[in-house]
Design a protein around this motif. Structure first.
Motif, short mmCIF file in Angstrom:
data_model
loop_
_atom_site.label_atom_id
_atom_site.label_comp_id
_atom_site.label_asym_id
_atom_site.label_seq_id
_atom_site.Cartn_x
_atom_site.Cartn_y
_atom_site.Cartn_z
N ASN A 23 -7.24 -1.94 -4.80
CA ASN A 23 -8.08 -0.87 -4.29
C ASN A 23 -9.51 -1.06 -4.78
OD1 ASN A 23 -8.55 1.01 -6.80
ND2 ASN A 23 -6.34 0.58 -6.79
N PRO A 56 -0.16 6.76 0.56
CA PRO A 56 -0.28 5.64 -0.38
C PRO A 56 0.70 5.79 -1.54
CG PRO A 56 -2.43 6.59 0.14
CD PRO A 56 -1.40 7.54 0.67
N TYR A 68 -6.26 -3.20 3.84
CA TYR A 68 -5.69 -1.86 3.70
C TYR A 68 -6.83 -0.83 3.66
CZ TYR A 68 -0.89 -3.44 2.58
OH TYR A 68 0.38 -3.95 2.63
N HIS A 70 -0.66 0.59 -5.65
CA HIS A 70 -1.35 -0.51 -4.97
C HIS A 70 -2.56 -0.94 -5.79
CE1 HIS A 70 -4.05 -2.11 -1.60
NE2 HIS A 70 -3.11 -3.02 -1.82
N TYR A 105 0.81 -1.21 0.00
CA TYR A 105 0.00 0.00 0.00
C TYR A 105 0.85 1.27 0.00
CZ TYR A 105 -3.30 3.46 1.95
OH TYR A 105 -4.08 4.58 2.18
N THR A 106 2.02 1.20 0.63
CA THR A 106 2.85 2.40 0.78
C THR A 106 4.32 2.06 0.58
OG1 THR A 106 3.44 4.21 2.28
CG2 THR A 106 3.05 2.06 3.28
#
Length: 704
Positions: free
Chosen positions: A346, A339, A392, A343, A320-321
């Motif tokens: 989502n 973010p 997430y 990713h 995610y990051t």
């Protein structure tokens, strides 16, 4: 003097084979003989149509910390023969019914010095031999540790073989084709880099091992019903051409912790003078126990798409990051980090896949990278790596469940354990209940990386037991399992048909990791698929990976026609259209075959086969009159010649043929294909070009 010598030789031969026991297969092609050597060592041999397949080979087990191993000093105290014949119906499969017909010999042995009893049970089928060791309840053999199983397979020649290196942690290798005597010299080249691997010998290979003798016998060595035991490899003595079993050790170096009553898996030898019969063999399934799940109505074949290939190619990320060097579940607050915008899992993007699945009739959508922890999941010996329930911030579990349900699409959960099996078992009930609560009835599990606790291997007894535990626990929650990086299957899907797929071999993902050999898919059905279906993830239409990720220069070594054919030749009740959905929009006419092809079958006919060169299969869709044909080709261009005599007499059909164009080639022109429709009957014959790394796919629909 010569007469005395001859007499001595004859006497030795008779004494060496005292108590010989013979067994024939039901149709009479196979003959197996069991006997004890003078020192009480058990041996067996096998012939097919009077040709030697397995020369006299020793049987037994070496024990640890024991005054005497189970190797010799045996006498035969009982010998029983029997015949078994049944027909059973698989929950899903290549056919709708399977005949299980064999002749059996059970030899009870007593070890004189220790007064221990071992039963060796042999079953001869029309397609080969299965045998196993059994340890009944007894006072002198209760708990024992296997140092090594010493089962031999003495080959009758220096056969041609299709092999991958012996390894305790991975099967994800390209196959090497060579003579048995050449394995040692080629082992270093065959042993390519993987994220978790442990080799043990320069002549060690893995099963299922496919061989072809100089006189035209196809021979396959494998095992069936691997439960509560270590996975078997084979180690070759290349001077004598004798393979000996080599079990996967645990962290202590032990090969098996046993408690009687118990038994080993079946050791299998499948043989034919026709390669097609190797592919058609159901012996591995037949050596497993019948289905133990009473209500199987919830177990259904699945055709799916997924948020996966874009991460495999490096176009998108699981994480995610990019801000955090490490994370701790329950401590790291993802709502306070930036973010990375790559990713893939989502909510908005997943809904695009749900829409596509709904529009084109797919059953389900897989999403990887939905849960917290991907930032430092790999390579850190991290025990508490995932909890399998915490999404997430950009993945709305409830919202996606509701949206998918409104579109009549199922979701497939992804559980990557990172090899931390203790952590997975710690969370398993909660994770499976979470799946039930949110509409997931299938899980793709993964075991990437070294196994934790440290020192354990992917294929030893303790971890094999974990895979079985996860499968049986999933059945309690009515969840189907597709396990990646687990031990290769051995027919257990008969007993637990919620095991709808495995990876456990070099799959399509490796086309993005540098590529696989163009003939790889002409070998896998003879090797990996002998034990059960593979989630190979076919259906790639864009072969130039740099178009997805400029930093990835890999190339998919296949034509589009070959990719279509895989849905038929690589049997699985779990089939993925693995490419990005926008690529299917570019080739809607070719994509139609993926939409149409069945994933469960009433009949299967192997029309052509030669390992490493080509496979052509025809299958009849479950409960329908439609047939589908797939041909995959190896390294060289070839004209495939088949006839349609599998079709019902007196009926007319329309065949849509998806084939390589004349100038197609897996490397230089992979997207060149043709589509044509012809009228066919059971008298029709077809000659069809298959390009290097190519093939063809045919849908055959009855004209009503």
């Amino acid at each position: 003097m010569h007469n005395l010598l001859l007499t001595a030789i004859l006497f030795f031969a008779i004494c060496s084979n005292t108590n010989a026991q013979k067994l024939k297969s039901p149709e009479g092609n196979f003959t197996m003989e069991f006997s004890l050597l003078q020192d009480g060592t058990p041996t067996y041999n096998l012939k097919y149509k009077n040709k030697e397949v397995i020369k006299p080979s020793k049987l037994g087990l070496e024990l640890k910390n024991d005054k005497k191993s189970l190797l010799n000093d045996f006498v035969i105290v009982d010998s029983k023969t029997s015949t078994f014949d049944e027909t059973w119906q698989p929950v899903w499969g290549e056919v709708n019914k399977i005949r299980n017909h064999y002749n059996e010999l059970a030899v009870t042995l007593n070890q004189k010095e220790t007064d221990r009893t071992v039963i060796i049970r042999f079953r001869l089928f029309a397609d080969g031999l299965g045998f196993r060791y059994e340890f009944p309840t007894q006072k002198n053999l209760t708990y024992f540790i296997i140092k090594e199983e010493k089962t031999q397979f003495a080959m009758a020649g220096d056969h041609n073989a299709f092999w991958i290196p012996g390894d305790y942690d991975t099967q994800e290798y390209d196959y090497t084709e060579s003579k048995l005597s050449e394995i040692r010299g080629l082992s270093e080249k065959a042993y390519t880099e993987n994220v978790s691997q442990t080799s043990f010998s320069t002549t060690g290979v893995q099963t299922s091992l496919m061989m072809k003798s100089a006189d035209g016998l196809y021979i396959n060595l494998h095992e069936a019903a691997l439960i509560n035991y270590s996975c078997m490899h084979l180690n070759l003595d290349d001077k004598t051409m004798i393979f000996e079993s080599w079990l996967t050790p645990d962290a202590n170096g032990d090969k098996g912790n046993m408690q009687a009553p118990n038994h080993s898996p079946w050791r299998t030898v499948i043989v034919s003078d026709d390669a097609r019969q190797i592919l058609d063999s159901k012996m591995t399934l037949n050596l497993n126990d019948p289905c133990k799940i009473e209500d199987t109505s919830w177990i259904k074949p699945v055709k799916y798409i997924g948020v996966w290939w874009e991460m495999i190619t490096g176009k998108s990320s699981w994480a995610y990051t990019n801000e955090l060097p490490s994370i701790q579940l329950g401590v790291t607050d993802y709502t306070k980090v930036k973010p990375n915008k790559t990713h893939a899992a989502n909510t908005a993007h997943v809904k695009e896949y749900i829409d596509f699945a709904s529009k084109h009739g797919f059953d389900a959508v897989l999403v990887e990278g939905w849960n917290e922890g991907w930032e430092d999941w790999f390579g850190n010996s991290k025990d508490y790596v995932f909890d399998f329930v915490t999404p997430y911030p950009d993945f709305d579990v409830k919202g996606i469940h509701a949206y998918a349900k409104s579109k009549n699409v199922k979701m497939i959960m992804h559980h990557e354990t990172s090899g931390s099996v203790r952590n997975y078992e710690r969370h398993m009930d909660k994770a499976y209940q979470f799946m039930n609560d949110n509409g997931y009835d299938a899980v793709k599990s993964g075991y990437v990386g070294a196994i934790l606790p440290n020192g354990e291997n992917h294929y030893n007894q303790w971890v094999v037991n974990h895979y079985q535990y996860a499968l049986e626990k999933a059945a309690d929650y009515k969840i189907m399992v597709n396990a990646h990086e687990a031990v290769r299957p051995t027919g257990i899907s008969r007993t637990y048909p919620n095991l709808i797929g495995n990876e456990s071999a070099r799959g399509t993902e490796y086309q993005s990791f540098g590529g696989s050999k163009a003939n790889h898919v002409t070998i896998l059905p003879f090797t990996r698929l002998i034990g059960g279906p593979m989630d190979y993830t076919p259906g790639i239409f864009e072969m130039d990976i740099s178009k997805l990720n400029p930093d990835n220069k890999s190339h998919v070594n296949s034509t589009i026609a070959n990719q279509l054919a895989l849905y038929v030749t690589m049997y699985s009740p779990l089939q993925m259209a693995a490419d990005l959905i926008e690529h299917y929009d570019r080739f809607p006419d070719a994509f139609q075959f993926i939409k149409d092809v069945a994933i469960d079958w009433d009949e299967s006919k192997y029309l052509e086969a030669e390992p490493g060169d080509y496979i052509t299969v025809a299958r009849k869709a479950k409960g329908k009159s439609n047939w589908f044909v797939g041909n995959v080709n190896g390294n060289n261009s070839r004209t495939s010649k088949i006839n349609f005599d599998f079709l019902e007499k007196g009926k007319n059909y329309t065949a849509t043929i998806y084939a390589d164009a004349k100038d197609a080639h897996f490397k230089t022109n992979p997207q060149a294909y043709t589509i044509k429709k012809i009228k066919v009957t059971n008298k029709t014959k077809l000659s069809q070009l298959s390009a290097p790394g190519g093939g063809y796919a045919i849908s055959i629909i009855e004209n009503k």
